[in-house]
Design a protein around this motif. Structure first.
Motif, short mmCIF file in Angstrom:
data_model
loop_
_atom_site.label_atom_id
_atom_site.label_comp_id
_atom_site.label_asym_id
_atom_site.label_seq_id
_atom_site.Cartn_x
_atom_site.Cartn_y
_atom_site.Cartn_z
N GLU A 170 45.43 -30.87 -37.76
CA GLU A 170 45.47 -29.55 -38.39
C GLU A 170 44.20 -29.22 -39.16
O GLU A 170 44.07 -28.13 -39.72
CB GLU A 170 46.69 -29.48 -39.33
CG GLU A 170 48.01 -29.44 -38.57
CD GLU A 170 49.22 -29.52 -39.48
OE1 GLU A 170 49.04 -29.87 -40.67
OE2 GLU A 170 50.34 -29.23 -39.01
N ARG A 171 43.25 -30.16 -39.20
CA ARG A 171 41.99 -29.91 -39.89
C ARG A 171 41.03 -29.13 -38.99
O ARG A 171 40.94 -29.38 -37.80
CB ARG A 171 41.33 -31.21 -40.32
CG ARG A 171 42.06 -31.92 -41.46
CD ARG A 171 41.20 -33.04 -42.03
NE ARG A 171 41.87 -33.69 -43.14
CZ ARG A 171 42.62 -34.78 -43.03
NH1 ARG A 171 42.77 -35.33 -41.83
NH2 ARG A 171 43.21 -35.31 -44.06
N TYR A 172 40.28 -28.24 -39.60
CA TYR A 172 39.24 -27.47 -38.90
C TYR A 172 37.96 -27.55 -39.70
O TYR A 172 37.50 -26.55 -40.28
CB TYR A 172 39.68 -26.01 -38.72
CG TYR A 172 40.83 -25.82 -37.78
CD1 TYR A 172 40.61 -25.43 -36.45
CD2 TYR A 172 42.14 -26.04 -38.18
CE1 TYR A 172 41.67 -25.27 -35.57
CE2 TYR A 172 43.21 -25.87 -37.31
CZ TYR A 172 42.97 -25.49 -36.01
OH TYR A 172 44.03 -25.33 -35.14
N PRO A 173 37.34 -28.73 -39.79
CA PRO A 173 36.14 -28.87 -40.62
C PRO A 173 34.97 -28.06 -40.05
O PRO A 173 34.63 -28.18 -38.87
CB PRO A 173 35.85 -30.37 -40.57
CG PRO A 173 36.47 -30.84 -39.29
CD PRO A 173 37.69 -29.98 -39.10
N LEU A 174 34.37 -27.23 -40.89
CA LEU A 174 33.23 -26.42 -40.48
C LEU A 174 31.92 -27.08 -40.83
O LEU A 174 30.87 -26.73 -40.28
CB LEU A 174 33.31 -25.04 -41.13
CG LEU A 174 34.58 -24.24 -40.80
CD1 LEU A 174 34.57 -22.90 -41.54
CD2 LEU A 174 34.70 -24.02 -39.30
N THR A 175 31.96 -28.03 -41.75
CA THR A 175 30.76 -28.77 -42.12
C THR A 175 31.12 -30.24 -42.23
O THR A 175 32.28 -30.61 -42.47
CB THR A 175 30.21 -28.29 -43.47
OG1 THR A 175 31.22 -28.47 -44.48
CG2 THR A 175 29.80 -26.82 -43.40
N SER A 176 30.12 -31.10 -42.07
CA SER A 176 30.34 -32.53 -42.22
C SER A 176 30.35 -32.88 -43.70
O SER A 176 29.62 -32.27 -44.49
CB SER A 176 29.23 -33.30 -41.50
OG SER A 176 29.47 -34.68 -41.55
N PRO A 177 31.17 -33.82 -44.13
CA PRO A 177 31.20 -34.18 -45.55
C PRO A 177 29.87 -34.75 -46.01
O PRO A 177 29.12 -35.35 -45.23
CB PRO A 177 32.31 -35.23 -45.62
CG PRO A 177 32.42 -35.76 -44.23
CD PRO A 177 32.09 -34.63 -43.32
N VAL A 178 29.57 -34.53 -47.28
CA VAL A 178 28.32 -35.04 -47.85
C VAL A 178 28.37 -36.57 -47.83
O VAL A 178 29.38 -37.19 -48.14
CB VAL A 178 28.14 -34.53 -49.29
CG1 VAL A 178 26.88 -35.12 -49.91
CG2 VAL A 178 28.09 -33.01 -49.31
N GLY A 179 27.25 -37.17 -47.49
CA GLY A 179 27.19 -38.63 -47.44
C GLY A 179 26.53 -39.09 -46.16
O GLY A 179 25.73 -38.37 -45.54
N SER A 180 26.87 -40.30 -45.73
CA SER A 180 26.25 -40.86 -44.53
C SER A 180 26.67 -40.06 -43.31
O SER A 180 27.84 -39.70 -43.16
CB SER A 180 26.67 -42.32 -44.36
OG SER A 180 26.31 -43.08 -45.48
N PRO A 181 25.72 -39.77 -42.40
CA PRO A 181 26.08 -39.05 -41.17
C PRO A 181 26.96 -39.90 -40.28
O PRO A 181 27.00 -41.13 -40.40
CB PRO A 181 24.72 -38.79 -40.52
CG PRO A 181 23.83 -39.88 -41.04
CD PRO A 181 24.30 -40.13 -42.46
N VAL A 182 27.69 -39.22 -39.40
CA VAL A 182 28.57 -39.93 -38.48
C VAL A 182 27.74 -40.79 -37.53
O VAL A 182 26.75 -40.33 -36.95
CB VAL A 182 29.42 -38.93 -37.67
CG1 VAL A 182 30.21 -39.65 -36.59
CG2 VAL A 182 30.35 -38.16 -38.60
N ASP A 183 28.12 -42.06 -37.41
CA ASP A 183 27.47 -42.99 -36.48
C ASP A 183 28.10 -42.77 -35.11
O ASP A 183 29.17 -43.33 -34.82
CB ASP A 183 27.65 -44.42 -36.96
CG ASP A 183 26.88 -45.43 -36.10
OD1 ASP A 183 26.57 -45.11 -34.94
OD2 ASP A 183 26.63 -46.54 -36.60
N THR A 184 27.45 -41.95 -34.28
CA THR A 184 28.04 -41.58 -32.99
C THR A 184 28.27 -42.79 -32.09
O THR A 184 29.29 -42.88 -31.41
CB THR A 184 27.14 -40.56 -32.27
OG1 THR A 184 26.94 -39.43 -33.14
CG2 THR A 184 27.77 -40.09 -30.98
N ALA A 185 27.31 -43.72 -32.09
CA ALA A 185 27.45 -44.91 -31.24
C ALA A 185 28.65 -45.75 -31.67
O ALA A 185 29.43 -46.22 -30.83
CB ALA A 185 26.18 -45.74 -31.28
#
Length: 355
Positions: A50-65
């Motif tokens: 049910e979440r619709y995040p429009l921005t990434s949370p402040v902090g470390s970026p998502v580690d895609t790998a």
């Protein structure tokens, strides 16, 4: 643990949707003492969807790998029918994939998030959470349609159709799958695309069988057989395990839906041992559950129990976690006029089935 309160929720859903309980979970309701999906996990998964995040949370970026590795691990757990493992990690990977897409907003992050929604939809449907399976599919479909890729749309859309089928909307599910297959016809570039095309046809055939459309089943399965001729045996394109053996598995399922248990048993018997060994555990155990259901249809309780025990040995959670398997055990218990056979009673106890 899940409780009778869970059945009350199902009763409410049935009332709102105006469908029978059997349409919602595939068979009669089963009083279970335990489940592979706890109420708290359902709530966490629902909250993530049910979440619709429009921005990434402040902090470390998502580690895609790292996220990709977690998704691969979850898919592997699904293919081994470790549904409790998948349900445990789903909330985290849904949220991380959502944040990754909000941060990067590119094709790679979109495709990864769509794949996570596909995994969620397939798992939730297996475990009887059909409304959440539909929601996960719908979230994925929205992203897929934005990309305008017919392959990704079809790979997501058939999961929505399956959720519709699970809540008693067989005709709608059949129509959606046929529409997806028609869209795919002009987009078939390679073996993987043809595997997806064949798989969507098989989903349409199952929906047609549930709706009692024998002619539709015949035509759709025949077309899927044609597609399977150009797909390598044992392949797992789009994680669908579509090949000629998989066509036979779905023929068994379609015959079951049509009430032709005897014919389903005959078709299942044509699958040789080598082909069975090539099936991933989830599919092999699911077939054995279908064989048990077929034996139940023809009144052969003992062979039905043996098929369930073999399914349990192959992938125990396919029997202990899936509502359709639970309902099959319950049905066999009800049909035992006197005390049930010891093996059936013990299986019911291990599976938490109460009737």
């Amino acid at each position: 643990m899940r409780s009778a309160g869970r059945l009350s929720m199902l009763d409410l859903i049935c009332e709102v949707l105006r469908v029978d309980m059997s349409a919602l979970i595939g068979e009669d309701p089963v009083r279970r003492a335990e489940s592979c999906l706890e109420d708290a996990e359902v709530a966490r998964i629902q909250s993530a969807l049910e979440r619709y995040p429009l921005t990434s949370p402040v902090g470390s970026p998502v580690d895609t790998a790292a996220l990709r590795r977690r998704v691969e691990h979850a898919w592997a757990a699904f293919e081994f029918a470790d549904y409790d493992v998948v349900s445990l990690v789903l909330p985290g990977i849904i949220e991380e994939a959502q944040h990754g897409h909000a941060a990067w907003d590119d094709d790679g992050s979109a495709l990864l998030l769509i794949e996570v929604y596909q995994l969620a939809s397939s798992t939730l449907r297996k475990l009887g959470e059909h409304s959440l399976a539909w929601l996960a599919g719908d979230r994925g479909m929205t992203l897929a349609r934005q990309r305008g890729d017919a392959i990704v749309v079809a790979a997501t859309g058939f999961r929505i159709a399956n959720a519709l089928l699970s809540i008693g909307r067989a005709r709608q599910a059949q129509a959606l799958n046929i529409s997806l297959a028609e869209t795919l016809q002009s987009e078939l570039r390679d073996e993987a695309d043809r595997a997806l095309y064949g798989h969507v046809l098989l989903q349409a055939a199952i929906a047609a069988a549930t709706a009692g459309d024998q002619v539709g089943v015949r035509d759709l399965v025949a077309e899927a057989e044609d597609a399977a001729r150009v797909v390598s045996p044992g392949s797992n394109h789009h994680r669908l395990a579509f090949d000629s053996t998989n066509v036979l598995l779905h023929r068994v399922g379609a015959l079951l839906a049509l009430g032709e248990g005897g014919r389903a048993i005959e078709i299942a018997a044509t699958i040789d041992a080598d082909s069975m060994r090539m099936l991933r555990k989830e599919r092999r155990a699911a077939l054995l559950v279908d064989v048990a259901r077929a034996y139940g249809q023809v009144g052969d309780r003992d062979r039905a129990v043996r098929a369930l025990l073999e399914a349990e040995t192959t992938a125990s959670r396919e029997v202990r976690c899936r509502p359709v398997a639970q309902a099959t055990i319950a049905d066999l218990l009800r049909r035992s006029r006197n005390a049930p056979p010891l093996e059936l009673a013990r299986l019911a106890e291990r599976s938490g089935v109460r009737v």
